[in-house]
Scaffold this motif. Structure first.
Motif, PDB file in Angstrom:
ATOM      1  N   ARG A  38      -9.404  -2.934  -7.336  1.00  0.00           N
ATOM      2  CA  ARG A  38      -8.286  -2.957  -7.200  1.00  0.00           C
ATOM      3  C   ARG A  38      -7.385  -2.366  -8.160  1.00  0.00           C
ATOM      4  O   ARG A  38      -6.155  -2.079  -7.572  1.00  0.00           O
ATOM      5  N   ALA A  39      -7.996  -1.918  -9.609  1.00  0.00           N
ATOM      6  CA  ALA A  39      -7.486  -0.738 -10.525  1.00  0.00           C
ATOM      7  C   ALA A  39      -7.290   0.844  -8.670  1.00  0.00           C
ATOM      8  O   ALA A  39      -6.269   0.791  -9.128  1.00  0.00           O
ATOM      9  N   THR A  40      -8.168   1.135  -8.140  1.00  0.00           N
ATOM     10  CA  THR A  40      -7.852   1.820  -7.115  1.00  0.00           C
ATOM     11  C   THR A  40      -6.288   1.575  -6.538  1.00  0.00           C
ATOM     12  O   THR A  40      -5.401   2.069  -6.075  1.00  0.00           O
ATOM     13  N   ILE A  41      -5.788   0.151  -6.040  1.00  0.00           N
ATOM     14  CA  ILE A  41      -5.225   0.142  -5.192  1.00  0.00           C
ATOM     15  C   ILE A  41      -4.003   0.252  -5.806  1.00  0.00           C
ATOM     16  O   ILE A  41      -2.514   0.452  -5.373  1.00  0.00           O
ATOM     17  N   GLU A  42      -4.080  -0.145  -7.014  1.00  0.00           N
ATOM     18  CA  GLU A  42      -3.152   0.129  -8.442  1.00  0.00           C
ATOM     19  C   GLU A  42      -2.378   1.575  -8.702  1.00  0.00           C
ATOM     20  O   GLU A  42      -1.646   1.926  -8.117  1.00  0.00           O
ATOM     21  N   THR A  43      -3.377   2.049  -8.366  1.00  0.00           N
ATOM     22  CA  THR A  43      -3.412   3.977  -9.080  1.00  0.00           C
ATOM     23  C   THR A  43      -2.970   4.553  -7.818  1.00  0.00           C
ATOM     24  O   THR A  43      -1.969   5.102  -7.424  1.00  0.00           O
ATOM     25  N   ALA A  45      -1.134   2.796  -5.294  1.00  0.00           N
ATOM     26  CA  ALA A  45       0.312   2.296  -5.618  1.00  0.00           C
ATOM     27  C   ALA A  45       1.094   3.034  -6.552  1.00  0.00           C
ATOM     28  O   ALA A  45       2.168   3.799  -5.748  1.00  0.00           O
ATOM     29  N   ASP A  46       0.841   3.475  -7.867  1.00  0.00           N
ATOM     30  CA  ASP A  46       1.275   4.387  -8.600  1.00  0.00           C
ATOM     31  C   ASP A  46       1.727   5.408  -8.754  1.00  0.00           C
ATOM     32  O   ASP A  46       2.838   6.631  -9.162  1.00  0.00           O
ATOM     33  N   ASP A  92      -4.007  -5.100   1.770  1.00  0.00           N
ATOM     34  CA  ASP A  92      -3.491  -4.571   0.405  1.00  0.00           C
ATOM     35  C   ASP A  92      -3.449  -3.878   0.439  1.00  0.00           C
ATOM     36  O   ASP A  92      -2.110  -3.846  -0.604  1.00  0.00           O
ATOM     37  N   LEU A  93      -2.731  -2.274   0.425  1.00  0.00           N
ATOM     38  CA  LEU A  93      -2.322  -1.990   0.115  1.00  0.00           C
ATOM     39  C   LEU A  93      -1.049  -2.432   0.705  1.00  0.00           C
ATOM     40  O   LEU A  93       0.774  -1.648  -0.047  1.00  0.00           O
ATOM     41  N   ARG A  96       0.864  -4.318  -1.836  1.00  0.00           N
ATOM     42  CA  ARG A  96       0.907  -4.103  -2.584  1.00  0.00           C
ATOM     43  C   ARG A  96       2.512  -3.743  -2.937  1.00  0.00           C
ATOM     44  O   ARG A  96       3.329  -3.522  -3.178  1.00  0.00           O
TER      45      ARG A  96
END
Length: 297
Positions: A38-43, A45-46, A92-93, A96
């Motif tokens: 999940r942190a990979t997805i957020e990273t 996206a950022d 998932d991406l 997001r």
């Protein structure tokens, strides 16, 4: 679309860059890969948000991953970054981001980069090879990645070493669980072990040692080149590409371009053989470049 975003998702780092219409890369950023999915997805996206803020507009998003997405389940499979396996990464991406993304294997992205404006530019069928700590391949035909029905086209490293010899028996066990995979014979650790024994991993110093007359290094480089030739000859017999482009750390071995074509020739089922073997043009940039090229102009 005035630019495309390419992302190279590796086991230890994530790189993002914008590929401009000129072919130049802009706003390149590398960060460590988080240990959590999940942190990979957020990273990611950022990183996309930061790139688009810097450039003032949105771009198409392509991502290279060290695995592939199963057409049967929609989940990532065969990724050596195990946090990805069993997850619907692209969906998932997309959820997001609220927009579509294109995802392909990192070796496919390498081949796409070199076929688009690199060492394979202008050729109809390009086979891109990555030989480093591992061994992989990608196929581009008519400017499009050949993914295959199972999305595993180009998985050259997990086909058996062809025409094995008595001294190569019993064949080696691969991390994938199979016996005799090419990766166990032509990747960097295999070359290092050929010179310095089981457990050796770094082949970087072998060319200098061979130049200085080290017999073990000379022999290891010759054995490796001949095995690589057999592996590439098998590819020529199957897809007969217009060009073969080498990438990864071992692509810097100059003697491969001199010696391997002649070593391949006895194994080619043809009265002629003139397929060029070329060094990549884009090096470490091929991952993000190829991912960006997943979107058409």
């Amino acid at each position: 679309m005035t630019y495309r975003i390419g992302i190279d998702l590796g086991g230890t780092k994530i790189e993002i860059a914008a590929l401009m219409a000129s072919g130049d890369l802009e706003h390149r950023v590398r960060v460590p890969t988080p240990p959590d999915y999940r942190a990979t997805i957020e990273t990611i996206a950022d990183l996309i948000a930061g790139t688009e803020r810097a450039l003032g507009r949105a771009g198409g998003i392509g991502i290279g991953i060290p695995g592939t997405i199963s057409p049967a389940t929609g989940m990532v499979k065969n990724a050596n970054s195990e946090r990805l396996n069993g997850n619907p990464f692209d969906k998932d991406l997309e959820a997001r981001l609220g927009r579509p993304v294109r995802v392909s294997n990192d070796a496919n992205c390498f081949a796409m980069s070199e076929a688009s404006d690199g060492a394979g530019a202008g050729q109809h069928c390009v086979f891109g090879v990555i030989i480093g700590t591992g061994c992989g391949g990608g196929i581009v035909v008519g400017g499009q990645v050949l993914e295959g029905r199972q999305r595993i086209a180009g998985e050259w490293g997990h086909t058996p070493l062809p025409w094995p010899r008595a001294e190569e028996m019993p064949m080696r066990r691969c991390w994938c669980g199979k016996i005799g995979c090419l990766e166990t014979y032509v990747a960097g650790p295999a070359l290092a072990a050929e010179a310095d024994g089981i457990g050796a991993r770094d082949a970087g110093g072998l060319p200098a040692r061979a130049e200085a007359g080290d017999e073990r290094a000379i022999r290891a480089l010759a054995v490796h080149a001949e095995r690589l030739a057999r592996g590439l000859a098998m590819i020529v017999n199957i897809i007969d590409p217009d060009v073969i482009v080498l990438g990864g750390g071992l692509s810097n071995l100059d003697h491969l371009y001199r010696d391997v074509p002649a070593l391949m020739k006895p194994y080619i089922i043809s009265d002629t053989f003139d397929t060029p073997i070329r060094r990549n043009m884009h090096g470490d940039s091929s991952g993000v470049r190829g991912a960006a090229w997943l979107w058409p102009a």
